[in-house]
Design an enzyme around this catalytic site. Structure first.
Site, PDB file in Angstrom:
ATOM      1  N   ALA A 254       0.847  -1.339   0.040  1.00  0.00           N
ATOM      2  CA  ALA A 254      -0.063  -0.004  -0.054  1.00  0.00           C
ATOM      3  C   ALA A 254       0.838   1.303  -0.017  1.00  0.00           C
ATOM      4  O   ALA A 254       0.623   2.428  -0.816  1.00  0.00           O
ATOM      5  CB  ALA A 254      -1.048  -0.176   1.400  1.00  0.00           C
ATOM      6  N   TYR A 255       1.977   1.108   0.889  1.00  0.00           N
ATOM      7  CA  TYR A 255       2.733   2.336   0.788  1.00  0.00           C
ATOM      8  C   TYR A 255       3.471   2.544  -0.655  1.00  0.00           C
ATOM      9  O   TYR A 255       3.513   3.508  -0.788  1.00  0.00           O
ATOM     10  CB  TYR A 255       3.913   2.302   1.926  1.00  0.00           C
ATOM     11  CG  TYR A 255       4.623   3.551   2.023  1.00  0.00           C
ATOM     12  CD1 TYR A 255       4.392   4.672   2.718  1.00  0.00           C
ATOM     13  CD2 TYR A 255       6.001   3.135   1.927  1.00  0.00           C
ATOM     14  CE1 TYR A 255       5.211   5.750   2.842  1.00  0.00           C
ATOM     15  CE2 TYR A 255       7.038   4.296   1.973  1.00  0.00           C
ATOM     16  CZ  TYR A 255       6.505   5.308   2.294  1.00  0.00           C
ATOM     17  OH  TYR A 255       7.612   6.556   2.641  1.00  0.00           O
ATOM     18  N   ASN A 256       3.985   1.576  -1.198  1.00  0.00           N
ATOM     19  CA  ASN A 256       4.256   1.519  -2.267  1.00  0.00           C
ATOM     20  C   ASN A 256       3.405   2.352  -3.381  1.00  0.00           C
ATOM     21  O   ASN A 256       3.985   3.034  -4.523  1.00  0.00           O
ATOM     22  CB  ASN A 256       5.002   0.226  -2.905  1.00  0.00           C
ATOM     23  CG  ASN A 256       6.176  -0.521  -2.300  1.00  0.00           C
ATOM     24  OD1 ASN A 256       6.285  -1.669  -2.233  1.00  0.00           O
ATOM     25  ND2 ASN A 256       7.213   0.252  -2.482  1.00  0.00           N
TER      26      ASN A 256
ATOM     27  N   THR B 225       1.285   4.459  -2.889  1.00  0.00           N
ATOM     28  CA  THR B 225       1.099   5.760  -2.675  1.00  0.00           C
ATOM     29  C   THR B 225       2.313   6.550  -3.350  1.00  0.00           C
ATOM     30  O   THR B 225       2.182   7.637  -4.030  1.00  0.00           O
ATOM     31  CB  THR B 225       0.854   6.333  -1.354  1.00  0.00           C
ATOM     32  OG1 THR B 225       1.936   5.860  -0.546  1.00  0.00           O
ATOM     33  CG2 THR B 225      -0.128   5.472  -0.784  1.00  0.00           C
TER      34      THR B 225
END
Length: 254
Positions: free
Chosen positions: A161-163, A165
């Site tokens: 999920a961070y990737n 963004t």
């Protein structure tokens, strides 16, 4: 102060700690009036006082940039107070790590809202003022610096999920650069590797331990001031020079 940014106004988001606070101090040292935007008012007020004691000018604006109206209001308050806007540093961000299987999707929503939508809202509100500043002859240029991450280039297990963004920030930055560069608004993306900030502190104890095992024992992390130096370098170049993408890594990070 060296006054390379004398007469300019810079908005820095996520300015209550870490990279944002260090960037605000550094831009003030270059002569910019800085507008500090974040949710933690007490920390913003303390930084305003610190910058004032050093001879700089600063304004604190409490706002949650994940809310579109807050982002628009923060930019307008900055312009109303100082009369212009020359630099926007989109630094506010959140990193919540973990597997996709069994994930708390509320965490995904929070990261998308802050890391992507908040950045886009602030940029949208700031662009008319930045375009005007680029035309008025003070520097013949205006700047947007988006703080991304090496996670916007490389995908890792547990970072999905961070990737997502940070890959989005990378794409948005380059597309916007192509749109406004001939109007003398520079768009730069700064992608840090491991930095010693509060960013990881919002994760579970298990995730924090995994990151400690992965980095702390073998890598001397960057300090917030290292990233602030990079941002200052980007916005103090000659008007004919754009630093479109800067990757800053700890020397020992693979």
């Amino acid at each position: 102060m060296d006054n390379k940014l004398a007469g300019t106004v810079a908005v820095v988001t996520g300015a209550s700690s870490g990279i944002g606070a260090a960037t605000a101090r550094r831009l003030s040292e270059h002569g910019a009036a800085v507008v500090l935007v974040a949710r933690r008012r007490e920390r913003l007020d303390a930084l305003v006082a610190q910058i004032g004691e050093a001879g700089g000018a600063a304004l604190a604006i409490e706002a949650d940039l994940a809310v579109r109206e807050h982002a628009s209001r923060a930019i307008q308050e900055a312009v109303d107070h100082y009369g212009r806007l020359d630099i926007l540093v989109n630094n506010a961000g959140l990193m919540l790590l973990g597997p996709v299987v069994g994930a708390d999707t509320d965490e995904w929503d929070r990261m998308l809202a802050i890391n992507v939508q908040g950045l886009m809202y602030a940029t949208h509100a700031a662009l008319p003022h930045l375009l005007a500043a680029a035309e008025d002859g003070l520097r013949e240029v205006a700047d947007i610096v988006n703080v991304g991450s090496i996670a916007g280039r490389l995908a890792w297990r547990g970072y999905a999920a961070y990737n997502t963004t940070k890959f989005g920030v990378h794409a948005f930055s380059e597309a916007l650069r192509q749109e406004v560069t001939r109007r003398h608004v520079r768009v730069g993306l700064l992608e840090p590797g491991a930095v010693a900030t509060e960013l990881v502190s919002h994760n579970s104890a298990e995730v924090r331990k995994e990151m400690t095992d992965a980095f702390d024992a073998r890598v001397e992390k960057l300090e917030a001031e290292d990233i602030a130096d990079g941002i200052a370098y980007m916005v103090t170049r000659s008007h004919r020079t754009t630093i479109a993408d800067m990757l800053i890594l700890p020397t020992e990070q693979d």
